[in-house]
Motif scaffolding. Structure first.
Motif, PDB file in Angstrom:
ATOM      1  N   THR A  76       0.842  -1.195   0.000  1.00 25.95           N
ATOM      2  CA  THR A  76       0.000   0.000   0.000  1.00 25.95           C
ATOM      3  C   THR A  76       0.873   1.240   0.000  1.00 25.95           C
ATOM      4  OG1 THR A  76      -0.062   0.245   2.412  1.00 25.95           O
ATOM      5  CG2 THR A  76      -1.705  -1.218   1.419  1.00 25.95           C
ATOM      6  N   ASP A  77       0.216   2.390  -0.124  1.00 27.59           N
ATOM      7  CA  ASP A  77       0.938   3.631   0.092  1.00 27.59           C
ATOM      8  C   ASP A  77       1.016   3.872   1.600  1.00 27.59           C
ATOM      9  OD1 ASP A  77      -1.543   4.654   0.909  1.00 27.59           O
ATOM     10  OD2 ASP A  77      -1.837   5.822  -0.912  1.00 27.59           O
ATOM     11  N   ASN A  78       1.420   5.048   1.994  1.00 25.97           N
ATOM     12  CA  ASN A  78       1.609   5.347   3.408  1.00 25.97           C
ATOM     13  C   ASN A  78       0.416   6.072   4.030  1.00 25.97           C
ATOM     14  OD1 ASN A  78       4.511   4.525   4.096  1.00 25.97           O
ATOM     15  ND2 ASN A  78       4.713   5.548   2.132  1.00 25.97           N
ATOM     16  N   GLY A  79      -0.756   5.887   3.454  1.00 23.09           N
ATOM     17  CA  GLY A  79      -1.961   6.521   3.982  1.00 23.09           C
ATOM     18  C   GLY A  79      -2.292   6.027   5.378  1.00 23.09           C
ATOM     19  N   SER A  80      -2.921   6.889   6.156  1.00 20.10           N
ATOM     20  CA  SER A  80      -3.177   6.578   7.563  1.00 20.10           C
ATOM     21  C   SER A  80      -4.072   5.351   7.746  1.00 20.10           C
ATOM     22  CB  SER A  80      -3.793   7.789   8.267  1.00 20.10           C
ATOM     23  OG  SER A  80      -5.026   8.146   7.658  1.00 20.10           O
ATOM     24  N   ALA A  81      -4.991   5.082   6.826  1.00 11.95           N
ATOM     25  CA  ALA A  81      -5.850   3.898   6.952  1.00 11.95           C
ATOM     26  C   ALA A  81      -5.037   2.613   6.845  1.00 11.95           C
ATOM     27  CB  ALA A  81      -6.935   3.922   5.881  1.00 11.95           C
ATOM     28  N   TYR A  82      -3.917   2.674   6.118  1.00 12.55           N
ATOM     29  CA  TYR A  82      -3.068   1.496   5.922  1.00 12.55           C
ATOM     30  C   TYR A  82      -1.987   1.369   6.982  1.00 12.55           C
ATOM     31  CZ  TYR A  82      -5.286   1.214   1.374  1.00 12.55           C
ATOM     32  OH  TYR A  82      -6.207   1.097   0.371  1.00 12.55           O
ATOM     33  N   THR A  83      -1.474   2.486   7.469  1.00  8.78           N
ATOM     34  CA  THR A  83      -0.367   2.438   8.422  1.00  8.78           C
ATOM     35  C   THR A  83      -0.825   2.434   9.879  1.00  8.78           C
ATOM     36  OG1 THR A  83      -0.119   4.850   8.361  1.00  8.78           O
ATOM     37  CG2 THR A  83       1.230   3.542   6.800  1.00  8.78           C
ATOM     38  N   ALA A  84      -2.131   2.545  10.103  1.00  5.14           N
ATOM     39  CA  ALA A  84      -2.648   2.516  11.472  1.00  5.14           C
ATOM     40  C   ALA A  84      -2.218   1.217  12.164  1.00  5.14           C
ATOM     41  CB  ALA A  84      -4.172   2.629  11.457  1.00  5.14           C
ATOM     42  N   HIS A  85      -1.876   1.348  13.433  1.00  2.64           N
ATOM     43  CA  HIS A  85      -1.398   0.187  14.205  1.00  2.64           C
ATOM     44  C   HIS A  85      -2.388  -0.972  14.123  1.00  2.64           C
ATOM     45  CE1 HIS A  85       0.505  -2.166  17.339  1.00  2.64           C
ATOM     46  NE2 HIS A  85      -0.656  -2.211  17.973  1.00  2.64           N
ATOM     47  N   GLU A  86      -3.675  -0.687  14.300  1.00  4.06           N
ATOM     48  CA  GLU A  86      -4.671  -1.764  14.290  1.00  4.06           C
ATOM     49  C   GLU A  86      -4.784  -2.430  12.917  1.00  4.06           C
ATOM     50  OE1 GLU A  86      -6.951   2.172  13.978  1.00  4.06           O
ATOM     51  OE2 GLU A  86      -5.357   1.421  15.246  1.00  4.06           O
ATOM     52  N   THR A  87      -4.580  -1.676  11.846  1.00  6.47           N
ATOM     53  CA  THR A  87      -4.611  -2.255  10.506  1.00  6.47           C
ATOM     54  C   THR A  87      -3.409  -3.175  10.292  1.00  6.47           C
ATOM     55  OG1 THR A  87      -5.763  -0.310   9.656  1.00  6.47           O
ATOM     56  CG2 THR A  87      -4.703  -1.740   8.027  1.00  6.47           C
ATOM     57  N   GLN A  88      -2.243  -2.731  10.703  1.00 10.24           N
ATOM     58  CA  GLN A  88      -1.026  -3.535  10.564  1.00 10.24           C
ATOM     59  C   GLN A  88      -1.133  -4.824  11.392  1.00 10.24           C
ATOM     60  OE1 GLN A  88       2.397  -2.168   9.273  1.00 10.24           O
ATOM     61  NE2 GLN A  88       0.989  -1.050   7.966  1.00 10.24           N
ATOM     62  N   ARG A  89      -1.660  -4.711  12.616  1.00  4.88           N
ATOM     63  CA  ARG A  89      -1.839  -5.876  13.481  1.00  4.88           C
ATOM     64  C   ARG A  89      -2.826  -6.855  12.858  1.00  4.88           C
ATOM     65  NH1 ARG A  89      -5.741  -7.235  16.274  1.00  4.88           N
ATOM     66  NH2 ARG A  89      -6.723  -5.201  16.331  1.00  4.88           N
ATOM     67  N   PHE A  90      -3.943  -6.332  12.356  1.00  4.71           N
ATOM     68  CA  PHE A  90      -4.960  -7.183  11.751  1.00  4.71           C
ATOM     69  C   PHE A  90      -4.408  -7.891  10.513  1.00  4.71           C
ATOM     70  CE2 PHE A  90      -8.903  -7.891   9.257  1.00  4.71           C
ATOM     71  CZ  PHE A  90      -9.568  -8.697  10.163  1.00  4.71           C
ATOM     72  N   ALA A  91      -3.621  -7.191   9.717  1.00 10.23           N
ATOM     73  CA  ALA A  91      -3.004  -7.799   8.533  1.00 10.23           C
ATOM     74  C   ALA A  91      -2.178  -9.019   8.939  1.00 10.23           C
ATOM     75  CB  ALA A  91      -2.128  -6.779   7.819  1.00 10.23           C
ATOM     76  N   ARG A  92      -1.372  -8.869   9.951  1.00 11.89           N
ATOM     77  CA  ARG A  92      -0.523  -9.986  10.392  1.00 11.89           C
ATOM     78  C   ARG A  92      -1.344 -11.163  10.913  1.00 11.89           C
ATOM     79  NH1 ARG A  92       2.549  -5.371  11.828  1.00 11.89           N
ATOM     80  NH2 ARG A  92       4.452  -5.293  10.570  1.00 11.89           N
ATOM     81  N   GLU A  93      -2.473 -10.868  11.560  1.00 11.81           N
ATOM     82  CA  GLU A  93      -3.361 -11.939  12.028  1.00 11.81           C
ATOM     83  C   GLU A  93      -3.920 -12.752  10.856  1.00 11.81           C
ATOM     84  OE1 GLU A  93      -6.414 -10.270  14.497  1.00 11.81           O
ATOM     85  OE2 GLU A  93      -4.994  -9.619  16.030  1.00 11.81           O
TER      86      GLU A  93
END
Length: 109
Positions: A76-93
């Motif tokens: 993704t780009d570096n937009g806040s919806a993508y770089t948000a901690h909860e989004t990054q955590r959910f991606a890894r899950e």
């Protein structure tokens, strides 16, 4: 990519409507065949929750009720919806490996 389900990319765009509203869309594409795996559209925009919904639906559409055998890169780009901690955590899950595009003083490399 030479094979599907190795790297997916996600981004967003908007259309101006005749009534003055904007239709905002976020989507996930497979970087091999450019298939649109999933997308979400709204007149109010998208946030990390919307991105997480697109992630989950993409995994379900490609892998059913199981997770990928190996992590799928989520570019993704570096937009806040993508770089948000909860989004990054959910991606890894979901066995998605968050990757963002490189930036140099606001310019994409």
């Amino acid at each position: 990519m030479a094979e599907s389900d190795i790297r997916w990319c996600s981004d967003g765009f908007e259309f101006g409507c005749d009534n003055g509203e904007k239709l905002r869309v976020t989507f996930a594409l497979d970087c091999c065949d450019r298939e649109a795996i999933d997308w979400a559209a709204s007149t109010v925009g998208y946030d990390s929750s919307t991105v997480q919904d697109v992630m989950l639906m993409s995994v379900e559409k490609r892998f059913g009720d199981r997770l990928p055998d190996t992590a799928v890169q989520w570019l993704t780009d570096n937009g806040s919806a993508y770089t948000a901690h909860e989004t990054q955590r959910f991606a890894r899950e979901l066995d998605l490996e968050p990757c963002t595009t490189a930036e140099n003083n606001g310019r994409l490399l």
